[in-house]
Structures are given as structure tokens and as C-alpha cells.
Motif scaffolding. Structure first.
Motif, PDB file in Angstrom:
ATOM      1  N   CYS A  17     -27.603  27.640  10.756  1.00  0.00           N
ATOM      2  CA  CYS A  17     -26.757  26.751   9.959  1.00  0.00           C
ATOM      3  C   CYS A  17     -25.299  26.965  10.328  1.00  0.00           C
ATOM      4  O   CYS A  17     -24.511  26.006  10.310  1.00  0.00           O
ATOM      5  CB  CYS A  17     -27.018  26.908   8.462  1.00  0.00           C
ATOM      6  N   TYR A  21     -22.886  23.998  11.198  1.00  0.00           N
ATOM      7  CA  TYR A  21     -21.595  23.836  10.517  1.00  0.00           C
ATOM      8  C   TYR A  21     -20.477  23.726  11.552  1.00  0.00           C
ATOM      9  O   TYR A  21     -19.561  22.918  11.419  1.00  0.00           O
ATOM     10  CB  TYR A  21     -21.298  25.026   9.601  1.00  0.00           C
ATOM     11  N   ALA A  24     -20.441  20.434  13.023  1.00  0.00           N
ATOM     12  CA  ALA A  24     -19.901  19.482  12.045  1.00  0.00           C
ATOM     13  C   ALA A  24     -18.377  19.544  12.039  1.00  0.00           C
ATOM     14  O   ALA A  24     -17.693  18.514  12.015  1.00  0.00           O
ATOM     15  CB  ALA A  24     -20.459  19.785  10.658  1.00  0.00           C
ATOM     16  N   HIS A  28     -15.801  16.512  12.969  1.00  0.00           N
ATOM     17  CA  HIS A  28     -14.738  16.035  12.081  1.00  0.00           C
ATOM     18  C   HIS A  28     -13.370  16.183  12.730  1.00  0.00           C
ATOM     19  O   HIS A  28     -12.499  15.321  12.564  1.00  0.00           O
ATOM     20  CB  HIS A  28     -14.794  16.776  10.749  1.00  0.00           C
ATOM     21  N   THR A  90     -23.270  18.195   8.570  1.00  0.00           N
ATOM     22  CA  THR A  90     -23.054  19.060   7.411  1.00  0.00           C
ATOM     23  C   THR A  90     -24.293  19.060   6.522  1.00  0.00           C
ATOM     24  O   THR A  90     -24.712  20.110   6.032  1.00  0.00           O
ATOM     25  CB  THR A  90     -21.837  18.589   6.608  1.00  0.00           C
ATOM     26  N   GLY A 130     -21.345  23.789  -0.399  1.00  0.00           N
ATOM     27  CA  GLY A 130     -21.812  22.726   0.483  1.00  0.00           C
ATOM     28  C   GLY A 130     -22.536  21.626  -0.278  1.00  0.00           C
ATOM     29  O   GLY A 130     -22.266  20.439  -0.090  1.00  0.00           O
ATOM     30  N   TYR A 133     -20.131  19.606  -2.407  1.00  0.00           N
ATOM     31  CA  TYR A 133     -19.365  18.673  -1.571  1.00  0.00           C
ATOM     32  C   TYR A 133     -20.191  17.444  -1.244  1.00  0.00           C
ATOM     33  O   TYR A 133     -19.729  16.307  -1.380  1.00  0.00           O
ATOM     34  CB  TYR A 133     -18.921  19.414  -0.314  1.00  0.00           C
ATOM     35  N   SER A 146     -13.630  16.430   4.542  1.00  0.00           N
ATOM     36  CA  SER A 146     -14.714  16.743   5.471  1.00  0.00           C
ATOM     37  C   SER A 146     -14.388  17.844   6.484  1.00  0.00           C
ATOM     38  O   SER A 146     -15.283  18.625   6.804  1.00  0.00           O
ATOM     39  CB  SER A 146     -15.168  15.466   6.184  1.00  0.00           C
ATOM     40  N   PRO A 150     -16.789  22.286   5.685  1.00  0.00           N
ATOM     41  CA  PRO A 150     -17.606  23.023   6.668  1.00  0.00           C
ATOM     42  C   PRO A 150     -16.858  24.204   7.275  1.00  0.00           C
ATOM     43  O   PRO A 150     -17.455  25.259   7.502  1.00  0.00           O
ATOM     44  CB  PRO A 150     -17.936  21.976   7.739  1.00  0.00           C
TER      45      PRO A 150
END
Lengths: 327, 532
Positions: A17, A21, A24, A28, A90, A130, A133, A146, A150
Motif C-alpha cells: 500500500c 500511495y 497516487a 496527483h 488512493t 485515508g 478522506y 488530494s 496520500p
């Protein structure tokens, strides 16, 4: 699957993860980099619209206007695409993060809730950030948050793994109580909500300090100061009663059962109390002339600092002197 | 100190000009009172309270951990007197901390009492008449209806709709005023009053309650009288007569140590089996005390705090008479339950016609192990291979002076017993005996018992405090989530004979958005033909 294998699964899920992340965050960042190149005219129109939203008489809620109308043009389309990719990544990362949390609980023998120590607590609290959000993303149109969420979760997870990692062990007797679930769930939810509110407060301060930034840049695309302040207030006003319950009701009841004193001025209790007092001051400050806005946001951030110091700092500095040394 | 969304004026606010007026006592007093009860002062006091609490988490606190505090004081001889003057070893009872929260209380009361009056008047008041220009309100809608009769019908529907929405509604000539959300301020006031209830509960516990510690070896008993306590901390208004006359016997203590895996040696599932009587003549009842499950006898709680070992060590004199025996509690020093303790044999020995006392000081190892590098140590916390290793002393134990710790030897009058020039070390496995040199006698390690450390406490105000904090939470929820708001509807005839209906709303809480609710109201009052 054996308990040991669940522990391995949990550790691998944390690593996985973290990677997602990170992707992500990259998506962004790319999104916001592209948005800088979007023609200023479009941005100008957008900025005007935001101002109009800041002033009250526009009947539509700010949600639709800050997130809905996207700039046109190739860059704008690509920016939107990357934004979507970022949110999707995310969501995937949060799902994998959830697997890590659940597997951590299944790894213990006997199976238990996954918050017996600091590592597990932080793992779960970041997960709540998380999830919170993603849940609020649509309702409050959080696309401007955003890149922040993350990144925050990623950095906190890294600190968690590097500094706080503990192998799975069974719960101590003192922790074997239904209050573990009640007290800690409330504390985790409050921590997650305070953290999201704190992000809004930070952005409020940044935007308030540099109101005239390059058009099309990140700051220019944040919601108006009023909307930021409102989001900060709403999340923190939600978190405050939850924190009151966790720290001043559930905690003392449990302490009375386990240690024979409902309030013992243990370092963790002291700092929970300090956090509570500072956030109480925040709520008062928001209603006081001369303290609204900037000062209130600073107070909220002091509160957030005491909160995180309590969860991480206390164990490093006062480990042996605290009855909460496991948590 | 109170948060609402009203402007500052609601709290006897600090005047714009902060300079004190000329020194007329009444004026000055009034000025000081206004300053104290202003929100700014309350904010400042809140920050001071938060700051003041910090030292208590950094400096060890006497009433939290007295052992750690004394150790810290020994290590910092220069800082200790300064800290003591500042009250830093007992922050939460120090003058300055108490001053902060008392001032905060005064500020709270000073701001709540006037607001209670305002609220009690306001809660019965009718919703105010609509302002002249509804179009200036943050949210407003307009609606044109064909005739004056339609305007009246719209107002009637508005009244009905707003009542259905649980607004308090007043019909004026050509207008409707409605208000709801009165409970927000009630919640706010409840929260602040509940803080007082919490403090009352805490104070009652501190004044009338007590807390004591007692160490009981399994098989031993306890009667709830002052003399039986090892340490006792009463509240300042505590009376000995308030000790409930119960007694109990600890029959057994169970603990399981994890034997394999990473967490080897971790103890869990502590529990003590006891039988207790609520008074001397009451029938005995069985109970089990464990962590998180205290025993409550007549409002007094008995908690299992910790446990340890009490080796049975018998000392005999040269003639074989027992001069000391029975279980002696040793204090655990680490997670392996390597424990430290002393045995005092006050009488029986003689040397050269002079009575001589004997003292043993050393360690107990529940699972004895030895390597050249580490010396003796305990390999496991359970009593799998118990052993003792102690040094023997002889001379005057100094018991005459009184008030001596049972966990330390006063070595002023003692000399180590030597064997062939070396200090005599008594290393004994379970059941073994070692003879002392020069016909002084012998030491036998007969057995091991476990002991439990129990905390006995009564805090009479804790239900009040709990009730208070629950009320505070309830009030808090009300003051944060109830939205006080007003809606006005007015119908006015226009020049062309039609009626203009204006609907406007005012959200009196911060950050609320009335637009949605207003749109629903407008939809409900709209004439039928327009709806289709």
C-alpha cells in the motif's frame, strides 16, 4: 492460514500500500503540474467563480463549483485524467492498507483487535485518515486535498515501520477488556478527523499568508478561506466530542477497572487532557473577535501537534514512566 | 468561557478600551470582573491550563510514582530544592495550577450565570418580526403569485410547513416568523455547568476517599483497618470510621507464563482466588480478582496490581532453634522476576555471651541459571528452578529505632559474616540447607509462595464525576450540532396587483448552509398550479 502467515501478509500489505500511495502522490503531483500550464484565462474564470462562492448569496453549495467545472484544453483534460488516476490509486492503497490492518489482527493468537501497540495504532489511524478522506471526497469536493492526504499517510506509515514496528504479540492482561475496542476506536476516529481538519487548517494558513499566488497554481485552486475554515471547523467539531468520549469518559472508566483510579495524571493522560484543552480553546477562539481565522487555525494546529506528540512522543520520552507504555 | 456563535457581547466582553478606569473601588472591581469573565481571559486561562499541565508529564510526580520521584530527587540534588519550591513534584495540587483552574472556574461561572438569565428569557420569546429588507439576508428566495388571496394561502402553507419542520412559528400581518434550534445554547450551558459537576465529583473523591496498598502472601489475609495497610493515602476529610469493616483471605494466585515463541516469559491471566466477609459476622463468600475485574465490597474496590515471590527461608541458631521462618516477600527487579529481599532474624544468636542478630540480603531467582559472564540470573519468570543467593550479616539490625523498611537492611551496626576471609554467600536451591561458620547456625530454603499486591480504594464521587462528564458530552453535542436558525416569509402586493412572496433564512450558527432547507420550504409553499 496460520497466524504467522497473517503477520507476513500484513507486513507485505503495508509495503504494497505504501508503493500504491506513492504512485497516487506521483499522479496527483503530475495533475497539479499539468494544471499550472492550463491557460490563465480559464483559471481566471474559475477563480472568479470561487470568489462568488465565498460570498454567500450563490444558492448552490460550494461543492459543485470547486470540483465540477474543469478547465478545458488538452492539459486540462490530462490533468483531470491524472487526478482520477490519483484518486483511484488512493482508493486501491486504502483497500490494501485495510488488508494490512485486518491481517495484523488475525496474526495474533488469540485473534484480537489490531491496536495493541503504537505500531498498530498508527497503522489503523492512518487507515482512518485515508477512509475519511475518500468518504468526504465527494461531499466536500476534496480534490484540492488530494496531494496532501496520500503524502501524509505515506510519510506516517514510513515512520511507523521504521521507528515503531513491533512483532505481533498477544495482548497484555490490562488490555484484555471490551474498553480496548471502545476507547481506542474512539481515539483513532478522533485522531483521524483531527488530522484531516489540521490539513485544512495548514492550507488555510498558507493561503491566508500568500493570497496572490500564480494563477493556476495549487494555492489558487484551493477553496476560499471561508470554505477551508468551515471544513477545518466541521471535522474538528466532529472530532472534539469523540475525543471527549475517548479520553475523558471511556479512558477513565477503563482506568478505574484496570488500575483502580479513573485519572492518574499518567503522561498519556496529561497530554490527552492538554489536547482536549487546546481544542476547547480552538472552539472558543473561533467565536471570539480577534481570534477568528488565523489565530484559531494556529490554535487548532497546536492541538494537532499535542495530539500526535502524545501518540508518538510520549512513548519515546516517557516510555518507562507511563502506564500507557504499550500504546 | 463558553463557545457559541454569538458575537462577543454575549459574554460580558472585554471593552474596546482595555485601560483600567480611575481608581474607584467599585468601578475597578467591576472592570476587573469584566476582564476576568471575558472570553479573551478565558482563552488565556485555557492556554495556561494546558501549559501548566506539561511539567507534570516531564517531572516525576510524587503522588503518581513516589519511588521514581525519590530516585529522580537523589539523582538531581541541585534541581530538587528549586523544583520543590515550584511545586513541580506535585504539579496538579500546586498553588499556581490550582490558581489557574480556580480562576477558570470563576470565569466560567461569571460567564454562565448571566447567560442563563438571558437564555431563560430568550427561550420563551417569540420569533422576532421579519427584518425590513429580506433580500439582504444571506439566503433568500422570491416567488410571484397572481393575487393577494394566493399570498395569504402561501403564508398559511408556510406556517403549516414550518410547524411541520418543528419551527416555532408566529403569524404576523402579511408575514410569518419562524425559529428553531433553541437547544444549542441550552447544550452549551449544560456543557459548562456539567464541568462544575465533574469537578464536584472529583473533589468529593479526593476529600472523602482513600487509597491503600497491601501485600498479601497466598494463604494470608487482610482486614480493612489502618494498621493492615503497607501504604495508605487518605483524602483530607477522610475518617477512619468510613473504612468498611470487611476482611478477606487470599487462597491462591494463578499466573500463566507464555512458554514458547517470541513472547516467551510474558505473563498473562493473573487471577487471585479470595474469600471475603463484609463484616466479622457475615458469611464468607468466594470471589476471583483479576486485572480489569476488581472485587467490590460495600463500595470499596480491591484491585490486583502486581505479584511476586515470597521464598520461605528458615534461620536456625547454633542449637537448632528456629529464629526466623516463613514466607518473606521479595520485590521483583525485572521481567524475569529476579527479586530482591532481606530476611531479619532479630534474636537467638549469641557470640561471646553477647546477643547477636543476623540479617540476610540478596536475590531470589524463580528459574535459576548461571553463566560465567552474567553470574546468576533468572532464565524464566515462573518458579521452575527456584534458588536464592544472599549475603549474610551479623550484629545489630537496628530494629529498636522503629519505622524500618522490611525490604532493606540497616547496615550501620552490621558486619558481613566471613568464611575463610571471604564474605559468605548463601546459595541455596529449594529444600537445601547451608551451615553458617563458627557454629552460628544454619539457613534453609524451604519453599516458595506467591504474593499479590492489592490496591484497596474508595472514591465516593466517581459516579458524580461520570454523570458530569456524560452530561458535558451531551451538552457538547447539542452546542456543536444543533443549528439555531430563523426563517421569514412575507407576502407583499406589487404594483400590478400580484403578490410577491419573499422567503429568507438566517443561520445563526457558523458555517451552516440554509439554502437546501429554504428551497424545500419554497417548494412546499408554492401554489399548486405552479408545481405542475
Amino acid at each position: 492460514v496460520s497466524h504467522d502467515q497473517f503477520e507476513v501478509l500484513s507486513n507485505q500489505a503495508v509495503a504494497a500500500c505504501a508503493v500504491v500511495y506513492f504512485l497516487a502522490v506521483l499522479a496527483h503531483l503530475w495533475q497539479w503540474a499539468l494544471l499550472r500550464r492550463v491557460a490563465p484565462a480559464e483559471v481566471g474564470a474559475r477563480a472568479d467563480e470561487l470568489v462568488a462562492v465565498g460570498g454567500a448569496p450563490v444558492p448552490t453549495p460550494p461543492a459543485t463549483s470547486s470540483g465540477g467545472t474543469a478547465p478545458t484544453g488538452e492539459n486540462a483534460e490530462r490533468a483531470e485524467l491524472f487526478g482520477r488516476i490519483g484518486v483511484a490509486l488512493t482508493a486501491v492503497a486504502v483497500a490494501v492498507h485495510g488488508i494490512a490492518v485486518v491481517a495484523r489482527g488475525l496474526a495474533a493468537d488469540p485473534v484480537r483487535v489490531p491496536w495493541g501497540n503504537m505500531y498498530e495504532f498508527t497503522l489503523t489511524a492512518t487507515f482512518v485518515v485515508g477512509v475519511g478522506y475518500l468518504l468526504l471526497y465527494k461531499r466536500f469536493s476534496l480534490d484540492w486535498l488530494s496531494p496532501v492526504v496520500p503524502s501524509f499517510v505515506l510519510i506516517t506509515l514510513m515512520v511507523d515501520v521504521l521507528l515503531l514496528y513491533t512483532p505481533v504479540v498477544p495482548l497484555r492482561d490490562a488490555l484484555q477488556s471490551p474498553w480496548l475496542v471502545i476507547h481506542v476506536v474512539a481515539a483513532i476516529i478522533a485522531t483521524g478527523a483531527f488530522t484531516i481538519g489540521g490539513m485544512a487548517s495548514v492550507l488555510y494558513l498558507v493561503k491566508e499568508r500568500w493570497p496572490h499566488t500564480r494563477e493556476g497554481g495549487y494555492l489558487a485552486r484551493l477553496p476560499g478561506l471561508e470554505a477551508l475554515d468551515r471544513l477545518a471547523y466541521r471535522t474538528q467539531a466532529f472530532a472534539f466530542p469523540v475525543w471527549t468520549f475517548a479520553a475523558l469518559i471511556a479512558g477513565p472508566i477503563w482506568a478505574q477497572h484496570a488500575w483502580g483510579r479513573y485519572w492518574n495524571w499518567d503522561p498519556k493522560e496529561v497530554w490527552a487532557f492538554i489536547t482536549w484543552v487546546v481544542y476547547a480553546a480552538y472552539l472558543h477562539a473561533r467565536a471570539t473577535a480577534g481570534w477568528k481565522g488565523r489565530a484559531a487555525a494556529i490554535v487548532a494546529l497546536i492541538g494537532l501537534a499535542t495530539l500526535w506528540f502524545n501518540f508518538v512522543g510520549i512513548n519515546f520520552f516517557f516510555g518507562s514512566g507511563s502506564q500507557h507504555s504499550y500504546a | 468561557m463558553a463557545f457559541t456563535t454569538k458575537p462577543d457581547s454575549a459574554y460580558g466582553s472585554a471593552p474596546a478600551d482595555p485601560a483600567p478606569p480611575p481608581l474607584a473601588p467599585v468601578e475597578l472591581g467591576r472592570w476587573a470582573w469584566r476582564q476576568l469573565t471575558s472570553m479573551r481571559t478565558a482563552l488565556l486561562l485555557l492556554f495556561l491550563l494546558a501549559l501548566g499541565a506539561i511539567p507534570g508529564s516531564v517531572v516525576p510526580q510524587h503522588n503518581v510514582d513516589s519511588v521514581r520521584t525519590s530516585r529522580w530527587q537523589d539523582q538531581h540534588p541541585h534541581l530538587t530544592p528549586i523544583y520543590q519550591k515550584l511545586g513541580l513534584f506535585d504539579v496538579y495540587h500546586s498553588v499556581w495550577f490550582v490558581a489557574i483552574y480556580l480562576l477558570l472556574l470563576v470565569s466560567l461561572v461569571g460567564c454562565i450565570v448571566p447567560r442563563l438569565g438571558v437564555y431563560l428569557r430568550g427561550v420563551r420569546a417569540r420569533p422576532p418580526a421579519p427584518p425590513r429588507n429580506l433580500g439582504r439576508l444571506p439566503v433568500h428566495r422570491k416567488l410571484l403569485v397572481p393575487s393577494a388571496a394566493d399570498g395569504v394561502a402561501v403564508l398559511a402553507r408556510a406556517e403549516e410547513e414550518l410547524r411541520r419542520r418543528r419551527f416555532r412559528v408566529v403569524r404576523h400581518d402579511g408575514a410569518v416568523s419562524a425559529e428553531r434550534g433553541y437547544l444549542r445554547e441550552a447544550g452549551n450551558l449544560l456543557f459548562h455547568l456539567a464541568v462544575l459537576v465533574v469537578l464536584a465529583g472529583v473533589a468529593a473523591g479526593n476529600l472523602f476517599g482513600y487509597q491503600g496498598g497491601v501485600l498479601v502472601v497466598t494463604g494470608g489475609g487482610f482486614t480493612n483497618t489502618l494498621t493492615q495497610y503497607d501504604d495508605f493515602r487518605p483524602g483530607s476529610l477522610f475518617r477512619e470510621s468510613s473504612l468498611a469493616p470487611f476482611s478477606f483471605t487470599v487462597h491462591d494466585f494463578d499466573v500463566t507464563f507464555i512458554r514458547a515463541g517470541r513472547e516467551t516469559g510474558m505473563a498473562h491471566k493473573f487471577s487471585a482466588d479470595v474469600s471475603y466477609r463484609t463484616s466479622r459476622d457475615a458469611p464468607a463468600r468466594q470471589a476471583r480478582i483479576s486485572v480489569n475485574h476488581p472485587l467490590t465490597i460495600d463500595g470499596t474496590d480491591v484491585y490486583l496490581i502486581s505479584h511476586g515471590y515470597a521464598p520461605h527461608i528458615t534461620v536456625r541458631d547454633g542449637q537448632g532453634h528456629v529464629i526466623a521462618s516463613g514466607p518473606t516477600p521479595f520485590l521483583p527487579e525485572d521481567d524475569t522476576f529476579r527479586s530482591f529481599g532481606v530476611v531479619k532474624a532479630p534474636d537467638g544468636l549469641t557470640r561471646a555471651g553477647k546477643p547477636e542478630q543476623i540479617g540476610l540480603e540478596g536475590e531470589f531467582y524463580p528459574t535459576y541459571a548461571f553463566t560465567k559472564e552474567t553470574g546468576p540470573f533468572s532464565a524464566f519468570p515462573d518458579d521452575k528452578n527456584p534458588a536464592i543467593s544472599m549475603l549474610a550479616w551479623s550484629g545489630d539490625l537496628g530494629l529498636g529505632a522503629g519505622g524500618q523498611s522490611v525490604y532493606a537492611l540497616d547496615k550501620k551496626g552490621l558486619k558481613p559474616i566471613k568464611d575463610k576471609g571471604k564474605a559468605l554467600r548463601i546459595d541455596l536451591a529449594l529444600g537445601k540447607t547451608q551451615v553458617l561458620p563458627n557454629g552460628m547456625g544454619s539457613v534453609t530454603f524451604d519453599g516458595v509462595s506467591r504474593y499479590v499486591k492489592l490496591q484497596v480504594s474508595r472514591s465516593p464521587g466517581d459516579w458524580v464525576a461520570l454523570l458530569g462528564v456524560c452530561l458535558a458530552l451531551l451538552g457538547l453535542l447539542g452546542s456543536l450540532f444543533i443549528r439555531p436558525r430563523r426563517i421569514w416569509v412575507r407576502a407583499r402586493s406589487t404594483e400590478d396587483g400580484r403578490n410577491l412572496v419573499e422567503v429568507a433564512g438566517l443561520d445563526r450558527a457558523s458555517g451552516g448552509n440554509l439554502a437546501g432547507e429554504l428551497d424545500q420550504v419554497v417548494a412546499a409553499v408554492r401554489p399548486e398550479e405552479e408545481k405542475t
